[in-house]
Design a protein around this motif. Structure first.
Motif, PDB file in Angstrom:
ATOM      1  N   ALA A 205       0.876  -1.432   0.023  1.00 47.16           N
ATOM      2  CA  ALA A 205      -0.027  -0.123  -0.068  1.00 47.16           C
ATOM      3  C   ALA A 205       1.015   1.389   0.017  1.00 47.16           C
ATOM      4  O   ALA A 205       0.734   2.268  -0.767  1.00 47.16           O
ATOM      5  CB  ALA A 205      -1.004   0.001   1.001  1.00 47.16           C
ATOM      6  N   ALA A 206       1.940   1.254   0.913  1.00 49.14           N
ATOM      7  CA  ALA A 206       2.780   2.289   0.936  1.00 49.14           C
ATOM      8  C   ALA A 206       3.739   2.617  -0.512  1.00 49.14           C
ATOM      9  O   ALA A 206       3.768   3.901  -1.035  1.00 49.14           O
ATOM     10  CB  ALA A 206       3.678   2.277   2.074  1.00 49.14           C
ATOM     11  N   LEU A 207       3.995   1.417  -1.080  1.00 48.06           N
ATOM     12  CA  LEU A 207       4.569   1.468  -2.575  1.00 48.06           C
ATOM     13  C   LEU A 207       3.668   2.143  -3.558  1.00 48.06           C
ATOM     14  O   LEU A 207       4.162   3.104  -4.488  1.00 48.06           O
ATOM     15  CB  LEU A 207       4.822   0.110  -2.826  1.00 48.06           C
ATOM     16  CG  LEU A 207       5.489   0.105  -4.264  1.00 48.06           C
ATOM     17  CD1 LEU A 207       7.059   0.933  -4.155  1.00 48.06           C
ATOM     18  CD2 LEU A 207       5.774  -1.301  -4.682  1.00 48.06           C
ATOM     19  N   ARG A 208       2.257   1.869  -3.343  1.00 48.78           N
ATOM     20  CA  ARG A 208       1.357   2.321  -4.363  1.00 48.78           C
ATOM     21  C   ARG A 208       1.158   4.133  -4.337  1.00 48.78           C
ATOM     22  O   ARG A 208       1.327   4.627  -4.933  1.00 48.78           O
ATOM     23  CB  ARG A 208       0.007   1.415  -4.131  1.00 48.78           C
ATOM     24  CG  ARG A 208      -0.030   0.117  -4.809  1.00 48.78           C
ATOM     25  CD  ARG A 208      -1.503  -0.460  -4.922  1.00 48.78           C
ATOM     26  NE  ARG A 208      -1.906  -0.388  -3.633  1.00 48.78           N
ATOM     27  CZ  ARG A 208      -1.892  -1.455  -2.962  1.00 48.78           C
ATOM     28  NH1 ARG A 208      -1.283  -2.616  -3.421  1.00 48.78           N
ATOM     29  NH2 ARG A 208      -2.748  -1.699  -1.974  1.00 48.78           N
ATOM     30  N   ILE A 214       5.405   9.839  -7.090  1.00 48.90           N
ATOM     31  CA  ILE A 214       6.505   9.920  -7.989  1.00 48.90           C
ATOM     32  C   ILE A 214       5.698  10.232  -9.370  1.00 48.90           C
ATOM     33  O   ILE A 214       6.439  11.064 -10.143  1.00 48.90           O
ATOM     34  CB  ILE A 214       7.064   8.498  -8.222  1.00 48.90           C
ATOM     35  CG1 ILE A 214       8.104   8.209  -6.908  1.00 48.90           C
ATOM     36  CG2 ILE A 214       7.952   8.303  -9.516  1.00 48.90           C
ATOM     37  CD1 ILE A 214       8.535   6.813  -6.884  1.00 48.90           C
ATOM     38  N   GLU A 215       4.863   9.755  -9.611  1.00 46.70           N
ATOM     39  CA  GLU A 215       4.191  10.146 -11.103  1.00 46.70           C
ATOM     40  C   GLU A 215       3.673  11.705 -10.987  1.00 46.70           C
ATOM     41  O   GLU A 215       4.099  12.326 -12.191  1.00 46.70           O
ATOM     42  CB  GLU A 215       2.962   9.336 -11.248  1.00 46.70           C
ATOM     43  CG  GLU A 215       3.164   8.025 -11.559  1.00 46.70           C
ATOM     44  CD  GLU A 215       3.738   7.780 -12.691  1.00 46.70           C
ATOM     45  OE1 GLU A 215       3.987   8.637 -13.806  1.00 46.70           O
ATOM     46  OE2 GLU A 215       4.725   6.663 -12.942  1.00 46.70           O
ATOM     47  N   ALA A 216       3.280  12.150  -9.918  1.00 45.78           N
ATOM     48  CA  ALA A 216       3.161  13.594  -9.656  1.00 45.78           C
ATOM     49  C   ALA A 216       4.400  14.478 -10.092  1.00 45.78           C
ATOM     50  O   ALA A 216       4.314  15.305 -10.580  1.00 45.78           O
ATOM     51  CB  ALA A 216       2.450  13.919  -8.417  1.00 45.78           C
ATOM     52  N   VAL A 217       5.445  13.942  -9.151  1.00 40.72           N
ATOM     53  CA  VAL A 217       6.555  14.613  -9.325  1.00 40.72           C
ATOM     54  C   VAL A 217       7.455  14.534 -10.863  1.00 40.72           C
ATOM     55  O   VAL A 217       7.880  15.578 -11.478  1.00 40.72           O
ATOM     56  CB  VAL A 217       7.952  13.895  -8.505  1.00 40.72           C
ATOM     57  CG1 VAL A 217       9.198  14.405  -8.593  1.00 40.72           C
ATOM     58  CG2 VAL A 217       7.384  14.075  -7.104  1.00 40.72           C
ATOM     59  N   ARG A 218       6.921  13.412 -11.377  1.00 40.33           N
ATOM     60  CA  ARG A 218       7.609  13.448 -12.900  1.00 40.33           C
ATOM     61  C   ARG A 218       6.699  14.478 -13.823  1.00 40.33           C
ATOM     62  O   ARG A 218       7.349  14.817 -14.705  1.00 40.33           O
ATOM     63  CB  ARG A 218       7.268  11.954 -13.419  1.00 40.33           C
ATOM     64  CG  ARG A 218       8.254  11.129 -12.853  1.00 40.33           C
ATOM     65  CD  ARG A 218       7.872   9.405 -13.619  1.00 40.33           C
ATOM     66  NE  ARG A 218       8.823   8.284 -12.981  1.00 40.33           N
ATOM     67  CZ  ARG A 218       8.916   7.301 -13.218  1.00 40.33           C
ATOM     68  NH1 ARG A 218       7.717   6.722 -13.859  1.00 40.33           N
ATOM     69  NH2 ARG A 218       9.841   6.697 -12.828  1.00 40.33           N
ATOM     70  N   ALA A 219       5.349  14.400 -13.433  1.00 37.30           N
ATOM     71  CA  ALA A 219       4.742  15.402 -14.424  1.00 37.30           C
ATOM     72  C   ALA A 219       5.150  16.888 -14.147  1.00 37.30           C
ATOM     73  O   ALA A 219       5.299  17.559 -15.168  1.00 37.30           O
ATOM     74  CB  ALA A 219       3.298  15.352 -14.125  1.00 37.30           C
ATOM     75  N   GLU A 220       5.581  17.201 -12.866  1.00 34.17           N
ATOM     76  CA  GLU A 220       5.862  18.615 -12.628  1.00 34.17           C
ATOM     77  C   GLU A 220       7.239  18.818 -13.147  1.00 34.17           C
ATOM     78  O   GLU A 220       7.805  19.542 -13.758  1.00 34.17           O
ATOM     79  CB  GLU A 220       5.977  18.784 -10.944  1.00 34.17           C
ATOM     80  CG  GLU A 220       6.558  20.138 -10.551  1.00 34.17           C
ATOM     81  CD  GLU A 220       6.582  20.208  -9.280  1.00 34.17           C
ATOM     82  OE1 GLU A 220       7.045  21.156  -8.792  1.00 34.17           O
ATOM     83  OE2 GLU A 220       6.157  19.289  -8.365  1.00 34.17           O
ATOM     84  N   SER A 221       8.351  17.495 -13.106  1.00 35.40           N
ATOM     85  CA  SER A 221       9.690  17.645 -13.647  1.00 35.40           C
ATOM     86  C   SER A 221       9.365  17.810 -15.100  1.00 35.40           C
ATOM     87  O   SER A 221      10.469  18.627 -15.715  1.00 35.40           O
ATOM     88  CB  SER A 221      10.362  16.374 -13.336  1.00 35.40           C
ATOM     89  OG  SER A 221      10.421  16.195 -12.069  1.00 35.40           O
TER      90      SER A 221
END
Length: 454
Positions: A205-208, A214-221
């Motif tokens: 659950a923590a990994l999900r 991470i996906e949000a950070v990738r979009a921002e990056s």
């Protein structure tokens, strides 16, 4: 000692012919007879011995019994004269037993085996019965001993069985105890397993959740990268005027083709690329260029084109390669088979590779430059088992890709402004890497330089 009678036939021979054994001697009697003959053997001269036994004349009694037992038994049975001489020696050694046996009244306390052996040697009347009776008595004694041994063995086995039963009961109790301990350990492990499974579910659950972040950070990056690329394009446009002003000096360096010109050009490209990187990172405004700065002239204290041309080296001078590799962060890329087939084409490919790589390792150690050697791997039937030497990167091209294309990929992978030297006699390779900003040199130049290292 009695002499043979009736034309050499010893006395008692007629009695021997009348009495014969109808079965072999008992083993105990035979051993006693052999021992008796071996003891009496030493009292006879060599001439008195049968011919087959003369070779054992110097043996001790124990060695005669061991090595000449069968021969002595055979001679005693077939040679009456030899038997008579042995009997006389026996009478001298044991007169009481010999006299009792010859008289037909052996002592009751005597060993039956000794009596049978004496009767077999002396051959008195009725000796066959004495031997048979001794054999039966020996067999009875052996049977009694065997029975006694069997009883002792049976008792021993019974004791071992009782001990084994006791051990089995103890081991059974121990196994039951171990089984109970194992059951308790299994229950403990089951509890730990259920706890671990619960921890795994929480971790998943923590990994999900982390993957979502991470996906949000990738979009921002990605948005930031897009903005940075837009800013980079703007800065590149603003640097166009400076690059145009410097193009004249770069053309001068390319036309000169001298080592010093190449050194200056590569150093200048490195400084410019570093400056461009700093401008992109710091977002510095462009430096204004004055018109007078674009006029091509010789300033005080600087070399003129004539001075630079005077210092140029020949394209076949190995010192040219040394100067190129002395440039900061220089990278030497070698077309392997092009060099080896130019220098030593008659050697097997494996020895060609080893010889070239050995020379390149020494060159890399001396110059400090990065060295990459490329071989054509299109025709390889299996992977090459090769330990690259220190300081040299060894690459083989993939199936469907030539070594020439791999060299061009290596040159294109380098950042603009870095000094890259490509060694190949192939004109197509040289022209291609030159367009990408690398400096091509001939294979013969590298071979000359390596020959100075050996």
């Amino acid at each position: 000692m009695e002499q043979p009678a009736h034309g050499g036939e010893p006395a008692g021979a007629a009695g021997d012919a009348a009495e014969t054994l109808d079965h072999p001697l008992p083993e105990g009697v035979r051993r006693r007879v052999v021992a008796l003959v071996a003891d009496a053997f030493g009292g006879l001269t060599v001439a008195e011995l049968p011919a087959p036994l003369r070779q054992y004349a110097r043996f001790t009694a124990s060695r005669r019994a061991k090595f000449a037992g069968n021969a002595m038994a055979a001679a005693l049975d077939t040679d009456p004269l030899f038997r008579q001489r042995i009997g006389e020696r026996f009478k001298q050694g044991q007169p009481e037993l010999a006299g009792a046996v010859e008289s037909g009244t052996p002592p009751a306390a005597a060993d039956p085996v000794d009596v049978a052996a004496a009767a077999y040697v002396l051959r008195p009347p009725g000796w066959v019965k004495l031997v048979a009776a001794a054999g039966e008595e020996a067999q009875r004694a052996d049977a009694e001993r065997a029975d006694e041994a069997g009883r002792r063995e049976l008792e021993r086995l019974r004791e071992e069985l009782a001990a084994a039963r006791d051990r089995s009961r103890g081991e059974t109790e121990q196994l039951r105890h171990d089984l109970e301990v194992a059951r308790k350990e299994a229950e403990s492990l089951h509890r730990k397993l259920r706890s671990a499974q619960s921890d795994v579910r929480r971790g998943e659950a923590a990994l999900r959740k982390a993957q979502g972040e991470i996906e949000a950070v990738r979009a921002e990056s990605a948005a930031q990268v897009s903005a940075a690329e837009s800013e980079t394009r703007r800065l590149r446009a603003r640097l166009g005027e400076v690059e145009a002003a410097l193009e004249a000096s770069r053309r001068s360096a390319r036309e000169g083709r001298s080592v010093e010109d190449m050194r200056l050009r590569l150093l200048l490209d490195t400084v410019l690329d570093a400056a461009q990187g700093l401008r992109r990172e710091l977002a510095l405004p462009p430096v204004s260029v004055h018109p007078a700065d674009t006029v091509d002239a010789v300033e005080p204290g600087r070399m003129s084109p004539k001075d630079i041309a005077a210092r140029a080296l020949s394209e076949t001078d190995p010192a040219l390669l040394d100067q190129l590799l002395a440039l900061p962060q220089a990278h030497l890329v070698v077309d392997g088979y092009n060099v080896t087939k130019t220098g030593y084409p008659t050697m097997p490919l494996e020895k060609q590779r080893l010889r070239l790589l050995g020379g390149l390792s020494a060159l890399a150690a001396r110059s400090g430059a990065e060295v990459t050697c490329v071989f054509d791997g299109a025709e390889l039937a299996a992977p090459v088992l090769l330990a690259p030497p220190r300081g040299v990167r060894v690459l083989f091209s993939k199936p469907g890709v030539t070594a020439d294309e791999l060299i061009r990929q290596l040159v294109r992978a380098e950042p603009p402004g870095r000094p890259v030297v490509v060694v190949s006699t192939d004109r197509e390779v040289a022209d291609g890497v030159a367009k990408a900003g690398a400096r091509p040199v001939a294979s013969a130049l590298l071979l000359k330089r390596l020959s100075r290292l050996s």
